[in-house]
Design an enzyme around this catalytic site. Structure first.
Site, PDB file in Angstrom:
ATOM      1  N   GLN A 102       1.023  -1.332   0.168  1.00  0.00           N
ATOM      2  CA  GLN A 102       0.336   0.040  -0.017  1.00  0.00           C
ATOM      3  C   GLN A 102       0.748   0.870  -0.451  1.00  0.00           C
ATOM      4  O   GLN A 102       0.636   2.446  -0.443  1.00  0.00           O
ATOM      5  CB  GLN A 102      -0.901   0.029   1.352  1.00  0.00           C
ATOM      6  CG  GLN A 102      -1.750  -0.980   1.026  1.00  0.00           C
ATOM      7  CD  GLN A 102      -2.470  -1.655   2.840  1.00  0.00           C
ATOM      8  OE1 GLN A 102      -3.679  -0.331   3.036  1.00  0.00           O
ATOM      9  NE2 GLN A 102      -1.567  -2.305   3.670  1.00  0.00           N
ATOM     10  N   HIS A 120      -1.027   0.977  -4.122  1.00  0.00           N
ATOM     11  CA  HIS A 120      -1.948   2.686  -4.227  1.00  0.00           C
ATOM     12  C   HIS A 120      -1.406   3.627  -5.118  1.00  0.00           C
ATOM     13  O   HIS A 120      -0.774   4.707  -4.682  1.00  0.00           O
ATOM     14  CB  HIS A 120      -1.990   3.020  -2.680  1.00  0.00           C
ATOM     15  CG  HIS A 120      -3.406   2.979  -1.918  1.00  0.00           C
ATOM     16  ND1 HIS A 120      -2.906   2.317  -0.231  1.00  0.00           N
ATOM     17  CD2 HIS A 120      -3.774   2.261  -2.429  1.00  0.00           C
ATOM     18  CE1 HIS A 120      -3.669   1.542   0.295  1.00  0.00           C
ATOM     19  NE2 HIS A 120      -4.631   1.984  -1.042  1.00  0.00           N
ATOM     20  N   CYS A 131      -5.725  14.666 -19.185  1.00  0.00           N
ATOM     21  CA  CYS A 131      -5.084  13.401 -20.185  1.00  0.00           C
ATOM     22  C   CYS A 131      -4.841  12.111 -20.416  1.00  0.00           C
ATOM     23  O   CYS A 131      -4.251  11.914 -21.081  1.00  0.00           O
ATOM     24  CB  CYS A 131      -3.811  14.221 -21.933  1.00  0.00           C
ATOM     25  SG  CYS A 131      -2.115  14.451 -20.958  1.00  0.00           S
ATOM     26  N   CYS A 149      -0.089  20.155 -16.806  1.00  0.00           N
ATOM     27  CA  CYS A 149      -0.056  19.074 -18.389  1.00  0.00           C
ATOM     28  C   CYS A 149      -0.036  20.759 -19.196  1.00  0.00           C
ATOM     29  O   CYS A 149      -0.668  21.258 -19.037  1.00  0.00           O
ATOM     30  CB  CYS A 149      -0.388  18.094 -18.530  1.00  0.00           C
ATOM     31  SG  CYS A 149      -0.338  17.773 -19.860  1.00  0.00           S
ATOM     32  N   CYS A 151      -1.457  19.919 -21.954  1.00  0.00           N
ATOM     33  CA  CYS A 151      -3.414  19.866 -22.396  1.00  0.00           C
ATOM     34  C   CYS A 151      -3.541  21.088 -21.679  1.00  0.00           C
ATOM     35  O   CYS A 151      -5.167  21.013 -21.536  1.00  0.00           O
ATOM     36  CB  CYS A 151      -3.529  18.734 -22.444  1.00  0.00           C
ATOM     37  SG  CYS A 151      -3.853  17.776 -20.250  1.00  0.00           S
ATOM     38  N   GLY A 188       3.253  -4.631   9.392  1.00  0.00           N
ATOM     39  CA  GLY A 188       2.777  -3.378   9.393  1.00  0.00           C
ATOM     40  C   GLY A 188       1.515  -2.541   8.899  1.00  0.00           C
ATOM     41  O   GLY A 188       1.968  -1.318   7.906  1.00  0.00           O
ATOM     42  N   THR A 189       0.783  -2.788   9.096  1.00  0.00           N
ATOM     43  CA  THR A 189      -0.779  -2.479   8.379  1.00  0.00           C
ATOM     44  C   THR A 189      -1.783  -2.766   8.874  1.00  0.00           C
ATOM     45  O   THR A 189      -1.985  -3.963   9.550  1.00  0.00           O
ATOM     46  CB  THR A 189      -1.280  -3.009   7.196  1.00  0.00           C
ATOM     47  OG1 THR A 189      -2.667  -2.352   6.550  1.00  0.00           O
ATOM     48  CG2 THR A 189      -1.383  -4.250   6.747  1.00  0.00           C
ATOM     49  N   SER A 190      -2.732  -1.341   9.598  1.00  0.00           N
ATOM     50  CA  SER A 190      -3.400  -1.157  10.538  1.00  0.00           C
ATOM     51  C   SER A 190      -4.845  -2.071   9.532  1.00  0.00           C
ATOM     52  O   SER A 190      -5.651  -2.473  10.056  1.00  0.00           O
ATOM     53  CB  SER A 190      -4.366  -0.223  11.229  1.00  0.00           C
ATOM     54  OG  SER A 190      -3.959   1.038   8.962  1.00  0.00           O
ATOM     55  N   GLU A 216       0.978  -4.283  16.922  1.00  0.00           N
ATOM     56  CA  GLU A 216       0.570  -4.313  17.820  1.00  0.00           C
ATOM     57  C   GLU A 216      -0.712  -4.602  16.895  1.00  0.00           C
ATOM     58  O   GLU A 216      -0.656  -5.331  15.912  1.00  0.00           O
ATOM     59  CB  GLU A 216      -0.234  -2.254  18.586  1.00  0.00           C
ATOM     60  CG  GLU A 216      -0.329  -1.880  16.914  1.00  0.00           C
ATOM     61  CD  GLU A 216      -1.062  -0.453  17.370  1.00  0.00           C
ATOM     62  OE1 GLU A 216      -0.625   0.163  18.528  1.00  0.00           O
ATOM     63  OE2 GLU A 216      -1.525   0.061  16.557  1.00  0.00           O
TER      64      GLU A 216
HETATM   65  P1  OAD Z   1      -1.575   2.994   9.516  1.00  0.00           P
HETATM   66  O1  OAD Z   1      -0.768   3.844   9.755  1.00  0.00           O
HETATM   67  O2  OAD Z   1      -2.495   2.824   9.195  1.00  0.00           O
HETATM   68  O3  OAD Z   1      -0.503   1.785  10.091  1.00  0.00           O
HETATM   69  C1  OAD Z   1       0.648   0.993  10.123  1.00  0.00           C
HETATM   70  C2  OAD Z   1       0.573   0.487  11.297  1.00  0.00           C
HETATM   71  O4  OAD Z   1       1.422  -0.122  11.002  1.00  0.00           O
HETATM   72  C3  OAD Z   1       0.053  -0.157  12.838  1.00  0.00           C
HETATM   73  O5  OAD Z   1      -0.583  -0.628  12.999  1.00  0.00           O
HETATM   74  C4  OAD Z   1       1.433  -0.064  13.493  1.00  0.00           C
HETATM   75  O6  OAD Z   1       1.022  -0.652  14.548  1.00  0.00           O
HETATM   76  C5  OAD Z   1       2.276  -0.848  12.682  1.00  0.00           C
HETATM   77  N1  OAD Z   1       3.637  -0.712  12.895  1.00  0.00           N
HETATM   78  C6  OAD Z   1       4.270   0.756  13.175  1.00  0.00           C
HETATM   79  N2  OAD Z   1       5.502   0.639  12.490  1.00  0.00           N
HETATM   80  C7  OAD Z   1       5.908  -0.707  12.790  1.00  0.00           C
HETATM   81  C8  OAD Z   1       6.789  -1.687  12.843  1.00  0.00           C
HETATM   82  N3  OAD Z   1       8.449  -0.866  13.054  1.00  0.00           N
HETATM   83  N4  OAD Z   1       7.199  -2.587  12.338  1.00  0.00           N
HETATM   84  C9  OAD Z   1       5.603  -3.421  12.131  1.00  0.00           C
HETATM   85  N5  OAD Z   1       4.846  -3.041  12.130  1.00  0.00           N
HETATM   86  C10 OAD Z   1       5.092  -1.673  12.618  1.00  0.00           C
HETATM   87  O7  OAD Z   1      -0.718   2.154   7.878  1.00  0.00           O
HETATM   88  P2  OAD Z   1      -1.535   1.661   6.749  1.00  0.00           P
HETATM   89  O8  OAD Z   1      -2.054   0.344   7.397  1.00  0.00           O
HETATM   90  O9  OAD Z   1       0.052   1.030   5.318  1.00  0.00           O
HETATM   91  O10 OAD Z   1      -4.145   5.207   1.364  1.00  0.00           O
HETATM   92  O11 OAD Z   1      -2.097   2.718   5.851  1.00  0.00           O
HETATM   93  C11 OAD Z   1      -3.089   2.074   4.577  1.00  0.00           C
HETATM   94  C12 OAD Z   1      -3.814   3.014   4.177  1.00  0.00           C
HETATM   95  O12 OAD Z   1      -4.417   4.453   4.821  1.00  0.00           O
HETATM   96  C13 OAD Z   1      -2.582   3.682   2.876  1.00  0.00           C
HETATM   97  O13 OAD Z   1      -1.976   2.933   1.656  1.00  0.00           O
HETATM   98  C14 OAD Z   1      -3.018   5.310   2.807  1.00  0.00           C
HETATM   99  C15 OAD Z   1      -3.329   5.938   4.532  1.00  0.00           C
HETATM  100  O14 OAD Z   1      -4.636   6.166   4.300  1.00  0.00           O
HETATM  101  C16 OAD Z   1      -4.349   5.968   0.375  1.00  0.00           C
HETATM  102  O15 OAD Z   1      -4.132   7.727   1.321  1.00  0.00           O
HETATM  103  C17 OAD Z   1      -5.338   5.594   0.364  1.00  0.00           C
END
Ligand code: OAD
Length: 249
Positions: A102, A120, A131, A149, A151, A188-190, A216
């Site tokens: 992402q 993303h 364009c 641009c 255009c 590392g994604t929420s 977490e």
């Molecule tokens: P978030 O900021 O929502 O979540 C980050 C996650 O990484 C959390 O669960 C943290 O606990 C975890 N984290 C932080 N540091 C870490 C580490 N060193 N090791 C392991 N885990 C760690 O980010 P995303 O889930 O990427 O989209 O957010 C998803 C989307 O929301 C993004 O792509 C973006 C945002 O709005 C758009 O803008 C369309």
């Protein structure tokens, strides 16, 4: 503390025929790129609807571009960290077949991963929303913002704002893979932003093991994921690589 989870992940990696990773901002946190949510998160400083929605960009592009330029400075100076390196190494070892990210920071590719699906987009490419022409970042002057641009259309980084569709090919590739893998590592994604958050759910429903690496618990923990290895990705993933290498000797 997370020994058991580490062993399980190593077992899964060794026995799986097909594997993927889904990564989020947390994997780049140790490269000094702020995450989106949480105390120091980008969305604490910038309201999503004011800065990250396509409607906000359309109604006040100069304001959104100011935020994008601040982020751009952080991203262009960032370097891959041991977590990115470890995923690239797992690919080289033949144990990881796709990274769906992402993130828009290009750090997986810089670390050497070749099978990267940018869900993303990529902040180093720009696109005209009139364009649809694509530009390398270096080909666009940012002296006057918002850049335009020839255009007459507005130029924006080739990243997805809220309210925009996921690039068609990336969406298809990611979900097709999710249906066929035996293992997905979610790093590392929420997992609160759809449709990316549905990728591990799809994998699980298709019979894959789901292993999370995160500081977490998340909405997936205990519901979708089989294992949470709680800690920093930059510490955990290199250990996984070392252990798998030892086991295969
Ligand atoms: P978030 O900021 O929502 O979540 C980050 C996650 O990484 C959390 O669960 C943290 O606990 C975890 N984290 C932080 N540091 C870490 C580490 N060193 N090791 C392991 N885990 C760690 O980010 P995303 O889930 O990427 O989209 O957010 C998803 C989307 O929301 C993004 O792509 C973006 C945002 O709005 C758009 O803008 C369309």
């Amino acid at each position: 503390m997370y020994e058991e989870g580490l062993d399980q992940l190593c077992d899964f990696l060794i026995s799986a025929k097909s594997t993927m990773a889904l990564t989020g901002a947390g994997i780049s946190a140790e490269s000094e790129i702020p995450t989106f949510r949480g105390v120091q998160g980008l969305w604490e400083k910038y309201d999503i609807m004011e800065y990250a929605h396509i409607d906000a960009f359309m109604s006040n592009p100069a304001k959104v571009w100011k935020m994008l330029m601040e982020l751009d400075e952080t991203i262009t100076t960032a370097r891959p960290n041991p977590a990115h390196d470890a995923l690239a190494e797992l690919e080289k070892m033949g144990l990881l077949h796709m990274v769906v990210t992402q993130n828009v920071d290009n750090l997986h590719q810089e670390a050497g991963s070749t099978q990267v699906v940018e869900f993303h987009g990529n902040s180093q490419k720009f696109r005209c929303i009139g364009c649809r022409s694509e530009f390398e970042r270096s080909a666009v002057s940012l002296e006057n913002i918002p850049p335009r641009c020839n255009c007459g259309g507005l130029i924006k980084p080739d990243v997805i704002f809220f309210g925009e569709a996921i690039p068609w090919a990336a969406n298809l590739k990611a979900f097709e893979m999710a249906k066929q893998v035996d293992l997905i590592i979610v790093v590392g994604t929420s997992a609160v932003v759809a449709p990316a958050s549905e990728i591990p759910v799809m994998a699980k429903q298709s019979g894959a093991k789901v292993v999370e690496i995160n500081l977490e618990a998340t909405v997936l923990t205990g519901r979708v994921s089989d294992v949470l290895i709680q800690g920093s990705a930059g510490e955990i993933l290199p250990v996984v690589v070392e252990r798998v290498k030892k086991r295969r000797q």
